[in-house]
Design an enzyme around this catalytic site. Structure first.
Site, PDB file in Angstrom:
ATOM      1  N   GLY A   1       8.396  -2.054   5.377  1.00  0.00           N
ATOM      2  CA  GLY A   1       9.770  -2.515   5.178  1.00  0.00           C
ATOM      3  C   GLY A   1      10.824  -1.598   5.753  1.00  0.00           C
ATOM      4  O   GLY A   1      10.538  -0.492   6.194  1.00  0.00           O
TER       5      GLY A   1
ATOM      6  N   CYS B   1      -0.221   5.435  10.424  1.00  0.00           N
ATOM      7  CA  CYS B   1       0.898   4.554  10.790  1.00  0.00           C
ATOM      8  C   CYS B   1       0.362   3.296  11.450  1.00  0.00           C
ATOM      9  O   CYS B   1      -0.426   3.370  12.390  1.00  0.00           O
ATOM     10  CB  CYS B   1       1.818   5.236  11.796  1.00  0.00           C
ATOM     11  SG  CYS B   1       2.789   6.565  11.147  1.00  0.00           S
TER      12      CYS B   1
ATOM     13  N   CYS C   1       8.689  -7.299   6.475  1.00  0.00           N
ATOM     14  CA  CYS C   1       9.883  -6.745   7.117  1.00  0.00           C
ATOM     15  C   CYS C   1      10.509  -7.811   8.002  1.00  0.00           C
ATOM     16  O   CYS C   1       9.812  -8.676   8.527  1.00  0.00           O
ATOM     17  CB  CYS C   1       9.484  -5.540   7.977  1.00  0.00           C
ATOM     18  SG  CYS C   1      10.883  -4.585   8.601  1.00  0.00           S
TER      19      CYS C   1
ATOM     20  N   GLU D   1       0.835  -1.194   0.000  1.00  0.00           N
ATOM     21  CA  GLU D   1       0.000   0.000   0.000  1.00  0.00           C
ATOM     22  C   GLU D   1       0.871   1.246   0.000  1.00  0.00           C
ATOM     23  O   GLU D   1       2.003   1.218   0.478  1.00  0.00           O
ATOM     24  CB  GLU D   1      -0.910   0.015   1.238  1.00  0.00           C
ATOM     25  CG  GLU D   1      -1.898  -1.124   1.197  1.00  0.00           C
ATOM     26  CD  GLU D   1      -2.985  -1.010   2.250  1.00  0.00           C
ATOM     27  OE1 GLU D   1      -3.953  -1.765   2.164  1.00  0.00           O
ATOM     28  OE2 GLU D   1      -2.885  -0.173   3.157  1.00  0.00           O
TER      29      GLU D   1
ATOM     30  N   CYS E   1       4.873  -2.914  15.867  1.00  0.00           N
ATOM     31  CA  CYS E   1       4.596  -2.729  14.446  1.00  0.00           C
ATOM     32  C   CYS E   1       3.958  -3.989  13.864  1.00  0.00           C
ATOM     33  O   CYS E   1       4.480  -5.090  14.024  1.00  0.00           O
ATOM     34  CB  CYS E   1       5.885  -2.402  13.704  1.00  0.00           C
ATOM     35  SG  CYS E   1       5.627  -2.230  11.940  1.00  0.00           S
TER      36      CYS E   1
ATOM     37  N   SER F   1      13.896   5.829  13.685  1.00  0.00           N
ATOM     38  CA  SER F   1      12.869   5.348  14.608  1.00  0.00           C
ATOM     39  C   SER F   1      13.526   5.027  15.934  1.00  0.00           C
ATOM     40  O   SER F   1      13.998   3.911  16.147  1.00  0.00           O
ATOM     41  CB  SER F   1      12.191   4.108  14.019  1.00  0.00           C
ATOM     42  OG  SER F   1      11.466   4.473  12.864  1.00  0.00           O
ATOM     43  N   LEU F   2      13.547   5.989  16.834  1.00  0.00           N
ATOM     44  CA  LEU F   2      14.257   5.817  18.097  1.00  0.00           C
ATOM     45  C   LEU F   2      13.356   5.129  19.141  1.00  0.00           C
ATOM     46  O   LEU F   2      13.697   4.084  19.669  1.00  0.00           O
ATOM     47  CB  LEU F   2      14.753   7.180  18.597  1.00  0.00           C
ATOM     48  CG  LEU F   2      15.691   7.170  19.799  1.00  0.00           C
ATOM     49  CD1 LEU F   2      16.946   6.365  19.535  1.00  0.00           C
ATOM     50  CD2 LEU F   2      16.055   8.598  20.206  1.00  0.00           C
ATOM     51  N   HIS F   3      12.244   5.745  19.452  1.00  0.00           N
ATOM     52  CA  HIS F   3      11.173   5.140  20.255  1.00  0.00           C
ATOM     53  C   HIS F   3      11.470   4.859  21.730  1.00  0.00           C
ATOM     54  O   HIS F   3      10.565   4.468  22.467  1.00  0.00           O
ATOM     55  CB  HIS F   3      10.649   3.838  19.628  1.00  0.00           C
ATOM     56  CG  HIS F   3      10.166   3.985  18.222  1.00  0.00           C
ATOM     57  ND1 HIS F   3       9.396   5.044  17.801  1.00  0.00           N
ATOM     58  CD2 HIS F   3      10.355   3.214  17.125  1.00  0.00           C
ATOM     59  CE1 HIS F   3       9.125   4.908  16.518  1.00  0.00           C
ATOM     60  NE2 HIS F   3       9.696   3.818  16.074  1.00  0.00           N
TER      61      HIS F   3
ATOM     62  N   CYS G   1       3.893   8.545   0.688  1.00  0.00           N
ATOM     63  CA  CYS G   1       4.577   7.593   1.562  1.00  0.00           C
ATOM     64  C   CYS G   1       4.660   6.253   0.840  1.00  0.00           C
ATOM     65  O   CYS G   1       3.639   5.658   0.497  1.00  0.00           O
ATOM     66  CB  CYS G   1       3.797   7.441   2.868  1.00  0.00           C
ATOM     67  SG  CYS G   1       4.460   6.154   3.939  1.00  0.00           S
TER      68      CYS G   1
ATOM     69  N   SER H   1      13.268   6.742   6.319  1.00  0.00           N
ATOM     70  CA  SER H   1      13.149   6.400   7.735  1.00  0.00           C
ATOM     71  C   SER H   1      13.752   5.026   7.985  1.00  0.00           C
ATOM     72  O   SER H   1      13.459   4.067   7.277  1.00  0.00           O
ATOM     73  CB  SER H   1      11.672   6.402   8.146  1.00  0.00           C
ATOM     74  OG  SER H   1      11.550   6.064   9.509  1.00  0.00           O
TER      75      SER H   1
ATOM     76  N   CYS I   1       9.854  -5.418  15.064  1.00  0.00           N
ATOM     77  CA  CYS I   1       9.577  -4.427  16.107  1.00  0.00           C
ATOM     78  C   CYS I   1       8.222  -4.769  16.751  1.00  0.00           C
ATOM     79  O   CYS I   1       7.250  -5.055  16.058  1.00  0.00           O
ATOM     80  CB  CYS I   1       9.547  -3.024  15.521  1.00  0.00           C
ATOM     81  SG  CYS I   1      11.116  -2.561  14.754  1.00  0.00           S
TER      82      CYS I   1
HETATM   83  N1  SAH Z   1      11.508   0.411   8.961  1.00  0.00           N
HETATM   84  C1  SAH Z   1      11.568   1.852   8.879  1.00  0.00           C
HETATM   85  C2  SAH Z   1      10.462   2.415   8.036  1.00  0.00           C
HETATM   86  C3  SAH Z   1       9.097   2.402   8.672  1.00  0.00           C
HETATM   87  S1  SAH Z   1       8.624   4.043   8.860  1.00  0.00           S
HETATM   88  C4  SAH Z   1      11.606   2.433  10.261  1.00  0.00           C
HETATM   89  O1  SAH Z   1      11.495   1.673  11.217  1.00  0.00           O
HETATM   90  O2  SAH Z   1      11.812   3.626  10.406  1.00  0.00           O
HETATM   91  C5  SAH Z   1       7.149   3.998   9.708  1.00  0.00           C
HETATM   92  C6  SAH Z   1       7.155   4.699  11.035  1.00  0.00           C
HETATM   93  O3  SAH Z   1       5.917   4.337  11.695  1.00  0.00           O
HETATM   94  C7  SAH Z   1       8.296   4.225  11.934  1.00  0.00           C
HETATM   95  O4  SAH Z   1       8.793   5.276  12.712  1.00  0.00           O
HETATM   96  C8  SAH Z   1       7.584   3.204  12.783  1.00  0.00           C
HETATM   97  O5  SAH Z   1       8.272   2.996  13.972  1.00  0.00           O
HETATM   98  C9  SAH Z   1       6.208   3.813  12.970  1.00  0.00           C
HETATM   99  N2  SAH Z   1       5.178   2.834  13.349  1.00  0.00           N
HETATM  100  C10 SAH Z   1       5.132   1.506  13.099  1.00  0.00           C
HETATM  101  N3  SAH Z   1       4.036   0.938  13.632  1.00  0.00           N
HETATM  102  C11 SAH Z   1       3.371   1.921  14.239  1.00  0.00           C
HETATM  103  C12 SAH Z   1       2.147   1.975  14.981  1.00  0.00           C
HETATM  104  N4  SAH Z   1       1.426   0.887  15.195  1.00  0.00           N
HETATM  105  N5  SAH Z   1       1.735   3.176  15.451  1.00  0.00           N
HETATM  106  C13 SAH Z   1       2.478   4.278  15.231  1.00  0.00           C
HETATM  107  N6  SAH Z   1       3.631   4.303  14.540  1.00  0.00           N
HETATM  108  C14 SAH Z   1       4.083   3.143  14.065  1.00  0.00           C
END
Ligand code: SAH
Length: 366
Positions: A167, A341, A109, A89, A116, A221-223, A102, A199, A113
């Site tokens: 991915g 997201c 992937c 998508e 995700c 994507s630090l989180h 996007c 990203s 994570c």
């Molecule tokens: N693999 C790359 C590209 C994905 S980008 C990465 O990890 O950066 C998509 C963004 O959405 C990332 O920052 C990811 O952490 C975030 N994301 C994934 N699942 C999510 C969710 N359920 N709710 C909010 N953000 C999410």
């Protein structure tokens, strides 16, 4: 062979092998990418013989639009089918000053994570160059045909591209870089690096190579502010822990005109969203020129987390801002059509089992 897989150099070489002048490469790039022409017969500045040969020996294979959904806020989500039956998508996010697309880089992937949904569905394969650039091709020409243009860029529907779909783009490095360089080529889309954002979850060795081969904006994507917490959310952290990741971030912008790294931080209730986490994060990023994007978590079936309350998100943001960090909360767009997201659903064609299964993917901006 799919001409969409080819950049200017490839095409130049290809035409030379055919005994044609290398400038045919720029002519074909313009027809295909700038004008959206896929019928070789319409490429009138090529000889009839060359058009015929292109016709018999090459193809222009573009992903097919299966469905298009339009949100009340103007966000659009397209389900695309690839030549082998896999589905991905992509999401179009119109804003006052830009139109962002996007796009995905892989089907599924491998990073696993925990917050995700893509992770739950596993990995199928990397997208080809043609499948990556094909997403931009489709959106650009489809929107233009509906007279939708970005306000700030003349005669262009898409002004910005984010590799934030399904991915890990740096795990499909070669194809992603080639596709991004095609986006930047003046004879195709001519997008400045400032308008492309990749990203990554933090594939550290590939960040250095990205700087050398295709320096675009980087989002990370630090989180989480500690290794202990991040190991749980983003398992690749066990291989490349936060200190190494932040060093790579500093290196990425060292002596460069791009001055900041964007850090994405998904807001998970009571998990990584307390004032103490905010203070730890502020301390961590003290020496990294950065911009922080707080992303309210988008739940999916069986997800082990909940979205932080608005009050928590605001408190977290204010602590960061007080510490001098540029911080914004990402707006949730297109959630009525499941385009936010974590809400995108693709489909992996599982050859072994001989049937298709749905896959979830993380989507566009919030
Ligand atoms: N693999 C790359 C590209 C994905 S980008 C990465 O990890 O950066 C998509 C963004 O959405 C990332 O920052 C990811 O952490 C975030 N994301 C994934 N699942 C999510 C969710 N359920 N709710 C909010 N953000 C999410």
């Amino acid at each position: 062979m799919n001409l969409l897989d080819y950049n200017r150099e490839d095409l130049g070489q290809f035409f030379t092998e055919w005994g044609e002048k290398p400038f045919r490469a720029t002519q074909v790039l313009k027809w295909v990418h700038q004008l959206g022409v896929t019928d070789f017969d319409e490429m009138t500045n090529l000889s009839k013989a060359l058009r015929q040969r292109l016709h018999t020996e090459t193809s222009l294979t573009i992903p097919q639009i299966v469905t298009e959904q339009v949100s009340v806020d103007g966000t659009r989500k397209w389900v695309l089918e690839l030549a082998d039956g896999n589905r991905i998508e992509m999401v179009f996010i119109p804003e006052d000053d830009r139109n962002t697309l996007c796009i995905s880089s892989q089907v599924g992937c491998v990073l696993d994570c925990s917050f995700c949904s893509t992770a739950q569905q596993g990995f199928s394969r990397n997208l080809t160059v043609g499948e990556i650039i094909g997403q931009l091709w489709l959106a650009e020409h489809h929107l233009r045909s509906q007279n939708i243009y970005a306000t700030d860029v003349q005669q262009r529907a898409i002004s910005n591209v984010v590799l934030m779909g399904m991915g890990e783009p740096l795990a499909n490095f070669k194809n992603v870089v080639k596709a991004m360089n095609l986006m930047r080529d003046d004879f195709s889309y001519g997008l400045s690096w400032r308008r492309i954002t990749l990203s990554t979850a933090g594939v550290v060795p590939a960040m250095e190579r990205l700087k050398q081969q295709c320096p675009v904006n980087l989002a990370v994507s630090l989180h989480a502010p500690t290794d202990e917490l991040r190991n749980e959310l983003v398992p690749i952290n066990k291989k490349y822990p936060i200190a190494e990741l932040l060093n790579a971030c500093r290196d990425y912008i060292k002596n460069e005109s791009r001055r900041k790294i964007t850090f994405e931080y998904v807001m998970l209730q009571d998990f990584n969203d307390t004032p103490q986490h905010a203070r730890q994060l502020a301390k961590l990023l003290r020496n990294v020129p950065s911009k922080i994007n707080l992303i309210p978590f988008n739940p999916f079936p069986n997800s082990p987390y909940q979205r932080s309350s608005q009050a928590r998100i605001n408190e977290f943001r204010d602590i960061l801002i007080k510490a001098g960090l540029i911080t914004v909360t990402r707006k949730t767009r297109g959630d009525d059509i499941d385009a936010a997201c974590g809400q995108l659903v693709g489909r992996v064609f599982n050859k072994r089992q001989g049937h298709t299964q749905p896959i979830m993917m993380q989507g566009a901006r919030g």
